[in-house]
Design a protein around this motif. Structure first.
Motif, PDB file in Angstrom:
ATOM      1  N   THR A  87     -51.161  57.447  15.872  1.00  0.00           N
ATOM      2  CA  THR A  87     -51.373  58.204  14.638  1.00  0.00           C
ATOM      3  C   THR A  87     -52.768  58.822  14.564  1.00  0.00           C
ATOM      4  OG1 THR A  87     -52.007  56.119  13.536  1.00  0.00           O
ATOM      5  CG2 THR A  87     -49.718  56.855  13.311  1.00  0.00           C
ATOM      6  N   LEU A  88     -53.764  58.185  15.160  1.00  0.00           N
ATOM      7  CA  LEU A  88     -55.111  58.750  15.115  1.00  0.00           C
ATOM      8  C   LEU A  88     -55.215  60.022  15.937  1.00  0.00           C
ATOM      9  CD1 LEU A  88     -57.373  55.560  15.353  1.00  0.00           C
ATOM     10  CD2 LEU A  88     -57.124  57.083  13.400  1.00  0.00           C
ATOM     11  N   ARG A  89     -54.589  60.058  17.101  1.00  0.00           N
ATOM     12  CA  ARG A  89     -54.659  61.232  17.966  1.00  0.00           C
ATOM     13  C   ARG A  89     -53.276  61.586  18.485  1.00  0.00           C
ATOM     14  NH1 ARG A  89     -59.469  62.978  19.929  1.00  0.00           N
ATOM     15  NH2 ARG A  89     -58.116  64.725  20.517  1.00  0.00           N
ATOM     16  N   ASN A  90     -52.392  61.906  17.549  1.00  0.00           N
ATOM     17  CA  ASN A  90     -51.044  62.274  17.980  1.00  0.00           C
ATOM     18  C   ASN A  90     -50.983  63.663  18.603  1.00  0.00           C
ATOM     19  OD1 ASN A  90     -51.539  63.741  15.708  1.00  0.00           O
ATOM     20  ND2 ASN A  90     -49.789  62.965  14.536  1.00  0.00           N
ATOM     21  N   ASP A  91     -52.092  64.412  18.526  1.00  0.00           N
ATOM     22  CA  ASP A  91     -52.142  65.724  19.154  1.00  0.00           C
ATOM     23  C   ASP A  91     -52.581  65.657  20.617  1.00  0.00           C
ATOM     24  OD1 ASP A  91     -54.622  64.788  18.398  1.00  0.00           O
ATOM     25  OD2 ASP A  91     -55.473  66.798  18.097  1.00  0.00           O
ATOM     26  N   SER A  92     -52.957  64.468  21.078  1.00  0.00           N
ATOM     27  CA  SER A  92     -53.421  64.295  22.450  1.00  0.00           C
ATOM     28  C   SER A  92     -52.330  63.627  23.280  1.00  0.00           C
ATOM     29  CB  SER A  92     -54.704  63.453  22.476  1.00  0.00           C
ATOM     30  OG  SER A  92     -55.091  63.175  23.795  1.00  0.00           O
ATOM     31  N   LYS A  93     -51.960  64.254  24.368  1.00  0.00           N
ATOM     32  CA  LYS A  93     -50.951  63.673  25.241  1.00  0.00           C
ATOM     33  C   LYS A  93     -51.453  62.410  25.922  1.00  0.00           C
ATOM     34  CE  LYS A  93     -48.595  68.038  26.260  1.00  0.00           C
ATOM     35  NZ  LYS A  93     -48.173  68.981  27.321  1.00  0.00           N
ATOM     36  N   VAL A  94     -52.748  62.382  26.222  1.00  0.00           N
ATOM     37  CA  VAL A  94     -53.316  61.186  26.866  1.00  0.00           C
ATOM     38  C   VAL A  94     -53.234  59.988  25.940  1.00  0.00           C
ATOM     39  CG1 VAL A  94     -55.395  60.212  27.882  1.00  0.00           C
ATOM     40  CG2 VAL A  94     -54.821  62.609  28.298  1.00  0.00           C
ATOM     41  N   ARG A  96     -51.193  59.531  23.431  1.00  0.00           N
ATOM     42  CA  ARG A  96     -49.792  59.138  23.261  1.00  0.00           C
ATOM     43  C   ARG A  96     -49.279  58.376  24.479  1.00  0.00           C
ATOM     44  NH1 ARG A  96     -46.734  64.524  21.409  1.00  0.00           N
ATOM     45  NH2 ARG A  96     -48.189  65.414  22.943  1.00  0.00           N
ATOM     46  N   LEU A  97     -49.714  58.797  25.652  1.00  0.00           N
ATOM     47  CA  LEU A  97     -49.321  58.069  26.867  1.00  0.00           C
ATOM     48  C   LEU A  97     -49.923  56.664  26.875  1.00  0.00           C
ATOM     49  CD1 LEU A  97     -47.937  58.125  29.642  1.00  0.00           C
ATOM     50  CD2 LEU A  97     -50.053  59.078  30.588  1.00  0.00           C
ATOM     51  N   ILE A  98     -51.174  56.537  26.431  1.00  0.00           N
ATOM     52  CA  ILE A  98     -51.808  55.217  26.359  1.00  0.00           C
ATOM     53  C   ILE A  98     -51.084  54.333  25.345  1.00  0.00           C
ATOM     54  CG2 ILE A  98     -53.917  54.015  25.658  1.00  0.00           C
ATOM     55  CD1 ILE A  98     -55.502  56.333  26.819  1.00  0.00           C
ATOM     56  N   ALA A  99     -50.680  54.913  24.215  1.00  0.00           N
ATOM     57  CA  ALA A  99     -49.954  54.134  23.208  1.00  0.00           C
ATOM     58  C   ALA A  99     -48.619  53.625  23.752  1.00  0.00           C
ATOM     59  CB  ALA A  99     -49.732  54.993  21.957  1.00  0.00           C
ATOM     60  N   VAL A 100     -47.911  54.466  24.480  1.00  0.00           N
ATOM     61  CA  VAL A 100     -46.648  54.035  25.085  1.00  0.00           C
ATOM     62  C   VAL A 100     -46.896  52.955  26.136  1.00  0.00           C
ATOM     63  CG1 VAL A 100     -44.697  54.789  26.483  1.00  0.00           C
ATOM     64  CG2 VAL A 100     -45.516  56.221  24.604  1.00  0.00           C
TER      65      VAL A 100
END
Length: 271
Positions: A87-94, A96-100
């Motif tokens: 949610t903090l950086r949902n515009d960053s693909k990196v 989002r990949l780290i969150a997954v």
């Protein structure tokens, strides 16, 4: 228990989404069940089997219930941080990949913890029981440590980036406070997991050195979650005080009123 009471008995966090409140209740219930299992194991080892140190590990209650519940608590907290990073950086693909990646590792260590509990419930005569206990313990502890390390590193980088992008001193002070809280709370679980991992590789699996950290590991994760949630009250209070004290002061200079064009023409005619 005190932090749970502090979370629900405050108006500053009353507008939280229902998912956070359910998460807090779930973490509280799981921690209480784990505490009861630890207490029952301590009673069995210190009272019922007094004088026999080999009973510290417990053959039923402690490994079968405590390890899976500890893995569940850590998994819940790690997925919560994964959601925050998303949610903090949902515009960053990196990001989002780290969150997954964090979520997948959290589920992996939870699965290893559950399997370890199942293996501990098997009879000691099972052929592959020692090997299964060893591999599940390594996956559980190593996965937990790696997941915590990624969370602390990612959250610290995101907060530092937010501090650099902000031009307000008050916001920077709040971000500094969040960085300190993230490092302090993350260091607690990270250090405890590292110590448990070192004990497992350094000493035999049935040694007593691992029991002390394993008793408290699950409770640390619940306290970290509630510390992060309750810490938002101080940040909001600090921002509110800063906004109330902010004011603009203009210099009061008495200037003569401008002369109108009509009065200027009257003065010329009188001359």
């Amino acid at each position: 228990m005190v932090q749970t009471y502090d979370y629900f008995c405050t108006d500053a966090l009353a507008d939280d989404v229902i998912y956070l409140k359910v998460l807090v209740w779930f973490a509280f219930v799981v921690d209480q069940v784990r505490s009861m299992a630890v207490t029952a194991s301590a009673w069995q080892s210190l009272v019922v089997a007094w004088g026999n140190p080999s009973n510290f590990l417990g053959k039923v209650i402690f490994p079968v219930m405590t390890v899976p519940l500890t893995g569940l608590e850590s998994c819940v907290v790690q997925i919560f941080f994964s959601w925050r990073i998303w949610t903090l950086r949902n515009d960053s693909k990196v990001c989002r990949l780290i969150a997954v990646l964090i979520s997948l590792i959290a589920l992996l260590q939870l699965s290893a913890a559950v399997v370890r509990g199942v293996v501990c419930a098997q009879p000691p005569s099972t052929a592959r029981r020692p090997y299964n206990m060893e591999i599940t313990a390594k996956l559980w502890l190593a996965g937990t440590f790696i997941c915590d390390f990624i969370i602390v590193a990612t959250m610290t980088c995101l907060l530092f980036q937010a501090k650099l992008e902000s031009s307000f001193n008050a916001t920077r002070r709040v971000v500094d406070r969040l960085i300190i809280v993230t490092l302090e709370t993350g260091a607690i679980t990270l250090t405890a997991t590292l110590v448990q991992l070192i004990f497992y590789f350094r000493y035999p699996p049935n040694s007593l050195q691992q029991v002390g950290v394993m008793y408290i590991l699950g409770g640390l994760y619940s306290n970290v979650l509630l510390s992060i949630l309750n810490g938002r009250k101080r940040a909001r209070r600090q921002l509110a005080e800063t906004s109330h004290n902010f004011s603009l002061h203009f210099t009061d200079q008495s200037l003569p009123p401008p002369r109108s064009s009509s009065s200027h023409q009257d003065g010329l005619q009188s001359k």
